[in-house]
Design a protein around this motif. Structure first.
Motif, PDB file in Angstrom:
ATOM      1  N   ILE A  72      -8.340   3.853  -5.284  1.00 54.34           N
ATOM      2  CA  ILE A  72      -7.758   4.465  -4.084  1.00 54.34           C
ATOM      3  C   ILE A  72      -6.317   3.994  -3.891  1.00 54.34           C
ATOM      4  N   VAL A  73      -5.407   4.953  -3.867  1.00 50.89           N
ATOM      5  CA  VAL A  73      -3.999   4.652  -3.588  1.00 50.89           C
ATOM      6  C   VAL A  73      -3.509   5.582  -2.484  1.00 50.89           C
ATOM      7  N   VAL A  74      -2.494   5.125  -1.739  1.00 48.73           N
ATOM      8  CA  VAL A  74      -1.857   5.985  -0.738  1.00 48.73           C
ATOM      9  C   VAL A  74      -0.598   6.544  -1.406  1.00 48.73           C
TER      10      VAL A  74
ATOM     11  N   GLY B 157       1.943  -0.486 -10.403  1.00 52.51           N
ATOM     12  CA  GLY B 157       0.602  -0.674  -9.834  1.00 52.51           C
ATOM     13  C   GLY B 157      -0.400  -1.070 -10.907  1.00 52.51           C
TER      14      GLY B 157
ATOM     15  N   LEU C 137       1.678   8.792  -0.367  1.00 57.16           N
ATOM     16  CA  LEU C 137       2.644   9.486   0.501  1.00 57.16           C
ATOM     17  C   LEU C 137       4.052   9.461  -0.073  1.00 57.16           C
ATOM     18  N   ILE C 138       4.362   8.352  -0.742  1.00 58.42           N
ATOM     19  CA  ILE C 138       5.733   8.149  -1.222  1.00 58.42           C
ATOM     20  C   ILE C 138       6.110   9.147  -2.323  1.00 58.42           C
TER      21      ILE C 138
ATOM     22  N   SER D 249     -10.459   1.804   3.669  1.00 55.53           N
ATOM     23  CA  SER D 249      -9.384   0.812   3.510  1.00 55.53           C
ATOM     24  C   SER D 249      -8.957   0.291   4.877  1.00 55.53           C
TER      25      SER D 249
ATOM     26  N   GLY E  32      -4.135  -9.288  -4.048  1.00 60.20           N
ATOM     27  CA  GLY E  32      -2.879 -10.017  -4.289  1.00 60.20           C
ATOM     28  C   GLY E  32      -2.373 -10.701  -3.035  1.00 60.20           C
TER      29      GLY E  32
ATOM     30  N   VAL F 274      -5.961  -3.789  -5.073  1.00 58.47           N
ATOM     31  CA  VAL F 274      -5.054  -4.772  -5.693  1.00 58.47           C
ATOM     32  C   VAL F 274      -4.154  -5.396  -4.626  1.00 58.47           C
TER      33      VAL F 274
ATOM     34  N   LEU G 124       6.318   3.482  -9.996  1.00 56.60           N
ATOM     35  CA  LEU G 124       5.387   2.810  -9.089  1.00 56.60           C
ATOM     36  C   LEU G 124       3.965   2.809  -9.643  1.00 56.60           C
TER      37      LEU G 124
ATOM     38  N   VAL H  48       0.846  -1.201   0.000  1.00 59.79           N
ATOM     39  CA  VAL H  48       0.000   0.000   0.000  1.00 59.79           C
ATOM     40  C   VAL H  48       0.880   1.249   0.000  1.00 59.79           C
ATOM     41  N   PHE H  49       1.963   1.217   0.801  1.00 61.94           N
ATOM     42  CA  PHE H  49       2.854   2.382   0.847  1.00 61.94           C
ATOM     43  C   PHE H  49       3.677   2.528  -0.426  1.00 61.94           C
ATOM     44  N   LEU H  50       3.809   1.435  -1.170  1.00 61.20           N
ATOM     45  CA  LEU H  50       4.524   1.504  -2.456  1.00 61.20           C
ATOM     46  C   LEU H  50       3.576   1.892  -3.584  1.00 61.20           C
ATOM     47  N   ARG H  51       2.436   2.442  -3.217  1.00 63.75           N
ATOM     48  CA  ARG H  51       1.511   3.038  -4.174  1.00 63.75           C
ATOM     49  C   ARG H  51       0.702   2.015  -4.986  1.00 63.75           C
ATOM     50  N   VAL H  52       0.733   0.752  -4.534  1.00 63.83           N
ATOM     51  CA  VAL H  52      -0.129  -0.243  -5.191  1.00 63.83           C
ATOM     52  C   VAL H  52      -1.568   0.079  -4.761  1.00 63.83           C
ATOM     53  N   PRO H  53      -2.533   0.104  -5.703  1.00 69.81           N
ATOM     54  CA  PRO H  53      -3.913   0.375  -5.294  1.00 69.81           C
ATOM     55  C   PRO H  53      -4.337  -0.546  -4.142  1.00 69.81           C
ATOM     56  N   VAL H  54      -5.057   0.027  -3.177  1.00 66.05           N
ATOM     57  CA  VAL H  54      -5.423  -0.734  -1.972  1.00 66.05           C
ATOM     58  C   VAL H  54      -6.175  -2.016  -2.353  1.00 66.05           C
TER      59      VAL H  54
ATOM     60  N   LEU I  53      -3.717  -9.049 -12.053  1.00 68.23           N
ATOM     61  CA  LEU I  53      -4.590  -9.707 -11.067  1.00 68.23           C
ATOM     62  C   LEU I  53      -6.043  -9.798 -11.525  1.00 68.23           C
TER      63      LEU I  53
ATOM     64  N   PHE J  73      -2.202   7.244   7.831  1.00 64.94           N
ATOM     65  CA  PHE J  73      -1.692   6.867   6.514  1.00 64.94           C
ATOM     66  C   PHE J  73      -2.750   6.315   5.571  1.00 64.94           C
ATOM     67  N   LEU J  74      -3.782   5.670   6.122  1.00 61.06           N
ATOM     68  CA  LEU J  74      -4.784   5.019   5.271  1.00 61.06           C
ATOM     69  C   LEU J  74      -6.101   5.762   5.328  1.00 61.06           C
ATOM     70  N   ASP J  75      -6.890   5.677   4.245  1.00 61.03           N
ATOM     71  CA  ASP J  75      -8.222   6.255   4.315  1.00 61.03           C
ATOM     72  C   ASP J  75      -9.107   5.317   5.142  1.00 61.03           C
TER      73      ASP J  75
ATOM     74  N   VAL K 152      -1.851  12.159   6.212  1.00 59.82           N
ATOM     75  CA  VAL K 152      -2.856  11.993   5.146  1.00 59.82           C
ATOM     76  C   VAL K 152      -4.034  12.945   5.351  1.00 59.82           C
TER      77      VAL K 152
END
Lengths: 433, 156
Positions: free
Chosen positions: B72-74, B90, B76-77, A341, A30, A26, B86, A18-24, B97, A336-338, A381
């Motif tokens: 929805i994505v975070v 993603g 912050l990075i 999520s 995964g 996904v 990234l 999630v912190f690496l910007r992968v959609p929540v 998937l 950090f999270l909405d 956030v």
């Protein structure tokens, strides 16, 4: 590796992704799939993956979500927020801090119809901050009231987040709506109390707006009939058993559109745009719910909730200590999270523990929503903060943070009241259902 | 060209999903209204109508939200590193998937067709719901690919 070890590793992997910007959505999908595969074997995991979309496609109770979303989107495009603010202002005018109190009242009322904290904060930023600034309110107070008041929207029914909780926790939506009413009113009261105290401590930051004549007050109060009608029909209908939540949501959306059209604030183009906005939000929400379904299946396989629950019980800790620990976890995650999520990730783990130590799922739903609200106003956030900043670019971010600080006390007070008096949430559903 | 395709596809999906949402709202309002007039009047198969329109709404809205960049994505990075790699990663994960999920739905969907599973009220084949799922997941995979390629092209 034991299932529990796989579970813990997976939770860390989920947070990292999630912190690496992968959609929540996904990341949930995964990690849920990989973890399930590691415990039960890939064949079983892939079969579960293939059948989960059908669970989403045949979930009648989920139909409430897009309908309430539509109601909120349409309400935000009409003048209902302005009328509500004018009515609340008529009630509080002449008191020190009255405009700030009116903002809290308007946020709560508008949030009740709108169901979204972000939309509430965004709308009230436009409606009430310019007014407060005009009367000489300090920027930190004006922004803090709107940011914190905006969060009241996700608790006061009808609340989208409570519907999603109900689906994940398999609880009754009407019972949760009933449970949310008194904690919501307590939170409004605590916000007004904080403003009253601030008005005494910093009188120059919260000046007094002139009192209004009685005729003006009555006229302003009369203007909020649209909101009153929609709220009475939707929530009254659910509480009185006239409608199921889906029916109430459809009637509410239809009524809001009809009022918008009748008052010439909504035309075909506006309706099409509102529908498009609703569809976009629906897509992003349901994508997360799909991922959360798979993740929840996996978490059950790890037996982490049961193991943690047994461990917590064996420690002999007072239930309140466990709940306070959860508050801490949510406050940290909320930075950090909405909120949705955060809820979808944690419910499969925390809800069984809460039930194990004696809290009901209804109470826990209200608790989790109040705690999640804090995340909307805590840096980095804090989405409500950014909504205000985006619309009032001349306001300093540091002022907004400073303005929010006193209202965190209101939220913490609300949590303390809920923990000390569980009946606050449980009494009304026990009477009604 | 790709950007145009992305916009058109998003608009088509949004329109189709909006129609499903409108239908969902209107049919429930109609049912409530006729029941209010006379409690014996009710629309048979309401649950099926609601679930079917909801299924199409959900599975048309998901690819639309991917195309519109609304998932929805975070982020912050973004303050610390260049986010583009990234973002692309993603989207690759998203596409991969959802495609895998779509592939895994083939067997249960065909089972539902073979066994003749039907809904309780109207007796509609449950396979119709699987079609919504296939369309949605297939379009989601395409949406992730289109979003990735159009982002890449814009960046260049």
């Amino acid at each position: 590796m034991t299932p529990q070890a796989i579970g813990v590793t997976a939770i860390f992997a989920l947070v990292a992704l999630v912190f690496l910007r992968v959609p929540v959505a996904v990341a949930l999908l995964g990690v849920g799939l990989a973890g399930y595969g590691a415990i039960e074997g890939w064949r079983v995991a892939l079969i579960t993956l293939g059948t989960t979309p059908f669970n989403l496609a045949q979930a009648y109770s989920l139909s409430v979500v897009p309908l309430f979303l539509l109601m909120g989107v349409v309400a935000a495009r009409t003048s209902m927020a302005q009328e509500l603010f004018a009515a609340a202002n008529a009630l509080f005018a002449g008191r020190r801090g009255g405009l700030a109190m009116a903002t809290v009242g308007a946020c709560a009322g508008f949030g009740a119809i709108c169901g979204s904290s972000l939309a509430t904060a965004s709308t009230m930023t436009r409606v009430s901050i310019p007014e407060m600034r005009r009367y000489g309110y300090a920027d930190d107070v004006a922004s803090g009231v709107v940011a914190s008041g905006g969060t009241l929207g996700i608790l006061i029914p009808p609340s989208i987040i409570l519907v999603i909780y109900a689906i994940i926790a398999q609880e009754s939506v009407p019972a949760l709506f009933a449970a949310a009413l008194f904690p919501g009113l307590v939170l409004i009261g605590l916000h007004i109390l904080v403003i009253a105290v601030m008005a005494r401590m910093r009188p120059t930051a919260l000046p007094t707006a002139p009192a209004l004549p009685v005729a003006h007050k009555l006229r302003a109060l009369g203007q909020m009939w649209k909101m009153a009608v929609i709220f009475a029909v939707v929530i009254g209908g659910i509480y009185l058993g006239w409608f199921s939540p889906t029916e109430a949501a459809a009637i509410g959306a239809f009524l809001t559109i009809a009022i918008g059209v009748a008052s010439r604030q909504m035309d075909m183009r506006g309706l099409a745009s509102a529908l498009r906005e609703t569809v976009g939000t629906t897509g992003s929400l349901f994508f997360i719910v799909l991922g959360a379904f798979v993740f929840a299946f996996f978490i059950v396989q790890t037996r982490i909730p049961a193991t943690l629950g047994e461990w917590v019980v064996s420690l002999g800790l007072a239930p309140v200590v466990v709940i306070l620990f959860m508050v801490l976890v949510y406050v940290i995650l909320g930075c950090f999270l909405d909120s949705i999520s955060m809820m979808l990730i944690t419910i499969p783990v925390f809800l069984p523990i809460a039930q194990e130590i004696g809290y009901s799922a209804i109470w826990f739903g209200i608790f989790i929503v109040i705690v999640a609200e804090i995340g909307l106003i805590t840096p980095p956030v804090g989405l409500n903060i950014f909504v205000i900043r985006a619309q009032q670019p001349d306001m300093r971010l540091s002022d907004i943070y400073k303005g929010i600080a006193p209202f965190l006390l209101a939220h913490l007070g609300g949590i303390a009241a809920l923990i000390a008096f569980p009946a606050l949430a449980l009494w009304l559903p026990s009477v009604l259902y | 060209m790709l950007r145009r395709f992305r916009d058109v596809l998003a608009a088509v999906l949004a329109t189709a999903a909006s129609l499903c949402l409108l239908f969902l709202m209107l049919i429930v309002v109609f049912d409530v209204t006729v029941r209010a007039i006379d409690p014996t009047w009710r629309l048979v198969g309401m649950v099926d109508y609601v679930e079917f329109s909801l299924a199409w709404l959900i599975y048309l809205a998901i690819p639309m939200s991917i195309l519109a960049g609304q998932v929805i994505v975070v982020d912050l990075i973004d303050q610390y590193i260049r986010p583009r790699p990234l973002v692309i990663a993603g989207l690759v994960l998203t596409g991969g998937l959802v495609a895998l999920t779509g592939y895994q739905t083939i067997t249960p969907a065909l089972d539902a067709l073979d066994w003749g599973d039907r809904t309780l009220d109207l007796g509609w084949p449950k396979f119709w719901y699987w079609i919504a799922i296939w369309v949605g997941l297939g379009l989601s995979a395409i949406a992730a690919l289109v979003a990735m390629l159009s982002d890449d092209k814009e960046a260049k």
